[in-house]
Design an enzyme around this catalytic site. Structure first.
Site, PDB file in Angstrom:
ATOM      1  N   TYR A   1       0.833  -1.199   0.000  1.00  0.00           N
ATOM      2  CA  TYR A   1       0.000   0.000   0.000  1.00  0.00           C
ATOM      3  C   TYR A   1       0.867   1.250   0.000  1.00  0.00           C
ATOM      4  CZ  TYR A   1      -3.518   3.418   1.469  1.00  0.00           C
ATOM      5  OH  TYR A   1      -4.330   4.521   1.539  1.00  0.00           O
ATOM      6  N   ILE A  32      -8.115   8.847   8.571  1.00  0.00           N
ATOM      7  CA  ILE A  32      -9.479   9.368   8.538  1.00  0.00           C
ATOM      8  C   ILE A  32     -10.437   8.281   9.020  1.00  0.00           C
ATOM      9  CG2 ILE A  32     -11.264  10.414   7.112  1.00  0.00           C
ATOM     10  CD1 ILE A  32      -8.709  12.094   7.227  1.00  0.00           C
TER      11      ILE A  32
END
Length: 253
Positions: A159, A192
């Site tokens: 990632y 987030i």
């Protein structure tokens, strides 16, 4: 000031729009008057979001798109343009992650993450750019990167590598496309709170992560609203190749 951030004349394609940040981007932009193309592999949630936006007087269309399938991208763009007109802004948001140490990561894990996050985003951007060049009307591409494209944590190496690649792809495409009046910028969110990670913050690992953020809180989806409006609108007309970081100070640690 509102005119500076005006998106009411834009047709904005958001990938990964069925949940999380993509859904939030679509809602905010539609509320500001943009026509929004909602793209994802699964269309059930997209259809519900399309109806929600239309019920509020907005313009939206849901299209099925698999960002790992180049033919799917072209077909979805054709459908979008037939419904709402040429795409003027692309928000490359779709992405996946695996949580494994590098030594435990399989080739299939690597291909899944790199295929969606980097290869898919790159080729969708180039397909959209070709259409923008053919129209000779300029355009705007926003790649959703991550603070992990600029820093690293354990267990998410593919990632982090994919997001570092997205940042470099943003700069490379910005340089090549500037002469065609196409801007390319990246938004790099920090941590987030979304449906996917909501359970993490109450765990020991989540609490440790929160302590590493100088603002001592996880971001809300709405904390990205200002940045996405900046990058989607003419307010960022002299920005290209930029990376806008919204992370509560995470990278300062």
């Amino acid at each position: 000031m509102d005119q500076l951030f005006d998106v009411s004349n834009e047709v904005i394609l958001v990938t990964g729009a069925s949940q999380g940040l993509g859904r939030q981007f679509a809602r905010v932009l539609a509320e500001r008057g943009a026509a929004v193309v909602l793209a994802a592999r699964q269309t059930d949630k997209l259809k519900a979001l399309e109806q929600e936006i239309k019920d509020k007087g907005g313009r939206a269309v849901a299209v099925q798109m698999d960002v790992t399938d180049l033919a799917s991208m072209a077909s979805a763009l054709d459908q979008a343009e037939a419904a709402l007109g040429p795409v003027t802004v692309l928000i490359n948001n779709a992405g996946v992650a695996t949580e494994k140490l590098a030594v435990d990561t399989s080739e299939a894990d690597w291909d899944k993450v790199i295929g969606a996050n980097l290869k898919g985003a790159y080729f969708l951007a180039t397909e959209v750019a070709r259409r923008m060049i053919a129209r000779q009307q300029g355009g705007n591409i926003i790649n959703i990167a991550s603070v992990l494209g600029q820093s690293v944590l354990k267990f998410v190496s593919p990632y982090a590598i994919s997001k570092a690649g997205i940042i470099q792809a943003t700069k490379a495409m910005a340089l090549e496309l500037a002469s065609s009046r196409i801007r390319v910028n990246a938004l790099a969110p920090g941590y987030i709170d979304t449906d996917i990670n909501r359970d993490l913050w109450a765990t020991p690992a989540g609490e440790k992560l929160l302590k590493s953020i100088p603002q001592r809180r996880v971001g809300h989806e709405s904390d990205l609203d200002g940045a996405i409006l900046l990058l989607s609108s003419n307010a960022s007309r002299y920005m290209t190749g930029s990376v806008v970081t919204v992370d509560g100070g995470f990278l300062l640690g």
